[in-house]
Design an enzyme around this catalytic site. Structure first.
Site, PDB file in Angstrom:
ATOM      1  CB  ALA A   7      -1.820  12.715  -1.990  1.00  0.00           C
ATOM      2  N   PRO A  43       3.101  16.748  -0.571  1.00  0.00           N
ATOM      3  CG  PRO A  43       3.847  18.559   1.056  1.00  0.00           C
ATOM      4  CD  PRO A  43       3.249  18.453  -0.474  1.00  0.00           C
ATOM      5  CE  LYS A  76      -4.181  21.792  -0.961  1.00  0.00           C
ATOM      6  NZ  LYS A  76      -3.114  22.097  -0.779  1.00  0.00           N
ATOM      7  CG  ASP A  94      -3.691  20.585  -4.084  1.00  0.00           C
ATOM      8  OD1 ASP A  94      -4.140  21.597  -4.311  1.00  0.00           O
ATOM      9  OD2 ASP A  94      -2.489  20.623  -3.251  1.00  0.00           O
ATOM     10  CB  CYS A 103      -0.733  27.087  -5.045  1.00  0.00           C
ATOM     11  SG  CYS A 103       0.610  25.950  -5.816  1.00  0.00           S
TER      12      CYS A 103
END
Length: 443
Positions: free
Chosen positions: A109, A111, A114, A177, A230
């Site tokens: 999670a 920084p 999201k 993520d 990313c």
């Protein structure tokens, strides 16, 4: 420039390669996102503090001029009205589509971009579990959730392997993520491109598969998992999802259902038309997103909740003095630290918890010393009994840590600017003692 990386990009992009090279000469895209817990996007834009235009990646998101500076210290940022976020970073939560009332796990999670976006989407009815394995980054995550006024959340600091079995079958939505080689962020981090290697990409791929193996057990039947990175590397994107689908027949790949970005690659069981890739030519830095759904039952873990106890008189007196109503809130007291939220507090076994709910304050010498989070909370904003509005000059003094010579009711009170809390102080009737956190003060 790393020649091996550029050769891979040329193979991946084909006719779009030259356009990609041109984007490397441009500054990174910059943006921000309205915090829906506190303000709607239109109202935020109308405040005119920056030239903003709509982001294609999220209805609450905006793009802004890449040369604009200083927004990180702007009062609206301090009040948690917006979150600074690279525009395409909001795409994964748009595709996850969390709804009011959903229980959502953000597995990696920090920084907090999201996580805060999820928290705003699920509102006070939903519940967020935000996990970060790295201790330092977990504290940054907690700070951002606090600033944006999130209350219905549990912040944990554990590996997915430790955490996820205790959440088996409980989550409506899960976001992974995943930590990655960061190829999509090379414009922001020159050293990352210099350090890039195929070996690092492969190592990231193995770690990503391991995280997914843990995260999938948290989903209930018909629950949705979004995997994002990313990076551009197929080894970390489509290939990870292909291998995951081969191991998990109970999961199906869904169409991302959005128009931004472009289709991905068709690899094994991955239909490239269903996943999404974003390149700098698409108005954002690099991202990959895949959306999956669990189509089989999942055994549910039994969460243990914290039993209610009789509150000490000083806690009852504090809540009665500061809030118009709190009877609908769950109150938790642990080691003299007072926390509040709408949901019941839950207990996890051997999982470090940084915060659960609103950090309201701490019992010190038979009284409650409030915490900054108590006054920034979106949940409590309209319940506060004592508020004082500051003008620009008073605000500047407050942010510097100075006392304010303002007549006010005695005791703790919330200081507001343009209708939103900034922090708190303690009045003796004629002067307000400054309680703005020292680490946040301006010089």
């Amino acid at each position: 420039m790393n020649e091996a990386f550029l050769q891979r990009m040329q193979i991946l992009l084909k006719d779009d390669y030259e356009a990609y090279l041109e984007t490397l000469k441009q500054p990174p895209f910059r943006g921000l996102r309205a915090n829906l817990l506190k303000i709607d996007p239109q109202t935020l834009q109308q405040r005119g503090f920056a030239r903003l235009w709509p982001s294609p990646f999220a209805p609450e998101g905006f793009l802004m001029d890449s040369t604009l500076t200083g927004l990180g210290s702007h009062i609206y940022h301090r009040q948690g009205l917006f979150y600074m976020q690279e525009p395409s970073a909001s795409s994964a939560v748009t595709i996850l589509d969390p709804q009011p009332g959903d229980w959502v796990l953000d597995c990696c999670a920090a920084p907090g971009g999201k996580s805060t976006q999820i928290a705003a989407r699920i509102g006070q009815e939903g519940f967020l579990i935000a996990n970060e394995i790295d201790g330092g980054r977990a504290r940054v995550l907690m700070s951002n959730l606090e600033r944006l006024g999130v209350s219905e959340a549990l912040i944990t600091h554990a590996s997915p392997e430790q955490l996820c079995p205790q959440l088996s079958g409980l989550m409506d939505k899960v976001l992974v993520d995943a930590p990655c080689s960061g190829e999509g962020m090379f414009k922001k981090e020159d050293q990352a491109m210099t350090d890039w290697s195929v070996e690092h990409v492969r190592a990231c791929s193995l770690r990503q598969q391991k995280i997914l193996e843990s995260a999938v057990v948290c989903l209930k039947e018909q629950g949705v998992l979004v995997y994002s990175t990313c990076t551009y590397a197929p080894e970390e994107n489509e290939q990870v999802i292909d291998q995951f689908l081969r191991r998990h027949p109970e999961m199906e790949l869904l169409d991302c259902g959005v128009e931004f970005g472009r289709p991905g690659l068709s690899v094994g069981r991955v239909d490239g038309a269903k996943v999404r890739r974003i390149f700098p030519m698409d108005q954002g830095e690099g991202h990959f997103i895949a959306k999956l759904r669990k189509i089989s039952p999942q055994p549910q873990a039994r969460l243990q909740t914290v039993k209610s106890v009789q509150l000490p008189p000083e806690v009852q007196a504090f809540l009665k003095d500061q809030l118009k109503t709190y009877k609908d809130l769950h109150v938790h007291l642990e080691q003299n630290r007072l926390s509040l939220m709408r949901h019941e507090f839950i207990q996890l076994k051997k999982i470090p918890v940084l915060r659960q709910g609103i950090m309201a304050g701490e019992i010190v010498k038979n009284r409650v010393e409030p915490h900054h989070h108590f006054y920034l909370s979106a949940l409590l904003r309209d319940r506060l009994t004592k508020t004082i509005s500051l003008n620009e000059q008073e605000l500047a003094c407050y942010l510097q840590g100075q006392p304010l010579p303002i007549p006010a009711p005695r005791g703790y009170l919330c200081l507001m600017y343009e209708g939103y809390p900034v922090g708190f102080g303690k009045s003796d009737g004629t002067v307000i003692k400054n309680k703005y956190p020292k680490g946040l003060r301006t010089r």
